[in-house]
Design an enzyme around this catalytic site. Structure first.
Site, short mmCIF file in Angstrom:
data_model
loop_
_atom_site.label_atom_id
_atom_site.label_comp_id
_atom_site.label_asym_id
_atom_site.label_seq_id
_atom_site.Cartn_x
_atom_site.Cartn_y
_atom_site.Cartn_z
N HIS A 177 -123.73 22.93 -15.89
CA HIS A 177 -124.47 23.09 -17.14
C HIS A 177 -125.88 22.56 -16.91
O HIS A 177 -126.22 22.13 -15.81
CB HIS A 177 -123.76 22.38 -18.29
N HIS B 258 -127.71 19.98 -18.45
CA HIS B 258 -128.18 18.63 -18.75
C HIS B 258 -128.90 18.09 -17.51
O HIS B 258 -128.55 18.43 -16.37
CB HIS B 258 -127.00 17.72 -19.14
N HIS C 119 -117.58 21.13 -23.28
CA HIS C 119 -118.60 20.09 -23.41
C HIS C 119 -119.42 20.42 -24.66
O HIS C 119 -119.15 21.39 -25.36
CB HIS C 119 -119.46 20.06 -22.14
N ASP D 222 -129.01 15.43 -15.76
CA ASP D 222 -128.34 14.75 -14.65
C ASP D 222 -127.57 15.70 -13.73
O ASP D 222 -127.00 15.27 -12.73
CB ASP D 222 -127.42 13.63 -15.16
N HIS D 223 -127.60 17.01 -14.06
CA HIS D 223 -126.91 17.98 -13.22
C HIS D 223 -127.87 19.01 -12.61
O HIS D 223 -127.44 19.79 -11.76
CB HIS D 223 -125.83 18.70 -14.02
#
Length: 303
Positions: free
Chosen positions: A61, A63, A138, A65-66
C-alpha cells in the site's frame, strides 16, 4: 533454491536498531523486493545484496513507511548503471504515486513499467516465479503477496522412448515447451510425471486478520506476517488502527497450516519482541520474531 531476506522489521518509522519492513526474495538470478520504506537501500547494503539486479518491486500500500524509500532506491539503481526495465506492482494509483515521488528522481537510465493490481486478487508471472496478490483489510487499499516457485514432474525416460520422441526435444519438453514437428505435436505432459511440491512464501502486513490471508498462505513454507503489538492488552488498539497482534498472526499461521511464521512490522514502542514469543508459540510453535537481515534458503523437498 529460494533466498528470502527480511531486510527490515519496523513499522511507522525507522529506528537506530530497526529498519522499516521490507522483504527481498531471489530465485534463479531474479530478485523481487516487497515494500520499500525509508532506509531500505541501506538495509540492503548492510545485507551485502545489490539493488542493481532487482527485477520487480511490489508495494502492499502507499503509506510512507512502505514506499518513501523508492526515490533513493531508483537513484541507487541508476548510479549502478542499470539499463534493464524495472517493473513496479501495487494497488490502484501506483502510476500517480510513483510519478509524484519521481519529482526528486526524474532522470533514470532505465524504463519503469507500472502494473496496477485489478480487483481483489491478481496473479503475475516472471520467469519461473509467480507473484499472487490478494486484498487484505487496512484503512487504505492494501494487498498481501505470495511468491511461489512451481516444480514440474520428473522426466520419464521410458515414456519418451516408447513414444519415439527424438532426444533433441527432451530438454525443451522438460522446460514446459510444446513442440510441433512433422511427426506430430509433443506436449510436456507426455513425458513428465505429476507436478512435485514447489516453494511458497506469503507476506502480509498492515491488516486485520482476513480469510484471504488464510487462503493464500495455506501450506506456505514461510509465512511472514505483521505483528504490530506483542502486548496482549493492545488488541483493541490493533483493531482500531487495523493492525494485528502477535497472537492473531499466530492464529492465522495455525489455520493456514504453514511450516514457519516470521513476525514483522513491529510498533516503535516494541523494543524486545522476543519477550512475547513464549505465548505466541503456545498458539503456533514454529513462530519466530523477525530481525533485520533474517535470512533463509528454501530448498525443494528431496524425494
Amino acid at each position: 533454491m529460494l533466498d528470502v531476506c527480511l531486510l527490515g522489521t519496523g513499522g511507522m518509522m525507522p529506528l537506530p536498531y530497526r529498519w522499516l519492513t521490507s522483504l527481498m526474495v531471489r530465485y534463479n538470478g531474479m530478485s523481487v523486493l516487497i515494500d520499500c520504506g525509508e532506509g531500505t537501500q541501506i538495509a540492503l547494503k548492510e545485507k551485502g545484496w545489490s539493488p542493481k539486479p532487482i527485477d520487480v518491486i511490489c508495494f502492499t500500500h502507499y503509506h510512507a513507511d512502505h514506499i518513501s524509500g523508492l526515490p533513493g532506491m531508483l537513484l541507487t539503481m541508476g548510479n549502478a548503471e542499470r539499463t534493464e526495465p524495472l517493473t513496479l506492482i501495487g494497488p490502484k494509483g501506483l502510476t500517480r504515486v510513483v510519478n509524484a515521488l519521481r519529482v526528486i528522481a526524474p532522470e533514470l537510465p532505465f524504463p519503469i513499467v507500472c502494473r496496477e493490481i485489478e480487483g481483489p486478487e491478481e496473479l503475475f508471472s516472471f520467469g519461473g516465479m509467480k507473484i499472487q496478490t490478494f486484498k487484505v483489510n487496512h484503512n487504505v487499499l492494501c494487498y498481501g503477496y505470495g511468491v511461489s516457485i512451481e516444480r514440474t514432474g520428473r522426466f520419464q525416460l521410458e515414456k519418451a522412448q516408447s513414444l519415439g520422441i527424438d532426444k533433441r526435444y527432451w530438454n525443451r519438453l522438460q522446460k514446459g515447451e510444446t513442440i510441433e514437428t512433422e511427426e506430430g505435436v509433443y506436449t510436456p505432459d507426455m513425458v513428465l510425471g505429476a507436478p512435485r511440491k514447489g516453494l511458497k512464501v506469503t507476506y502480509t502486513t498492515d491488516t486485520r486478520p482476513t480469510e484471504s490471508i488464510v487462503k493464500y498462505a495455506a501450506g506456505a513454507d514461510l509465512f511472514i506476517c505483521e505483528g504490530m503489538y506483542g502486548e496482549p492488552e493492545k488488541k483493541a488498539k490493533a483493531k482500531e488502527y487495523k493492525h494485528m497482534t502477535f497472537y492473531e498472526a499466530a492464529e492465522l499461521a495455525q489455520k493456514a497450516q504453514v511450516k514457519e511464521l516470521w513476525l514483522t512490522h513491529f510498533s516503535p514502542s516494541l523494543v524486545r519482541a522476543e519477550e512475547f514469543m513464549p505465548g505466541v508459540r503456545k498458539i503456533f510453535p514454529s513462530s519466530f520474531a523477525g530481525k533485520d537481515g533474517k535470512t533463509v534458503e528454501l530448498t525443494f523437498a528431496e524425494e
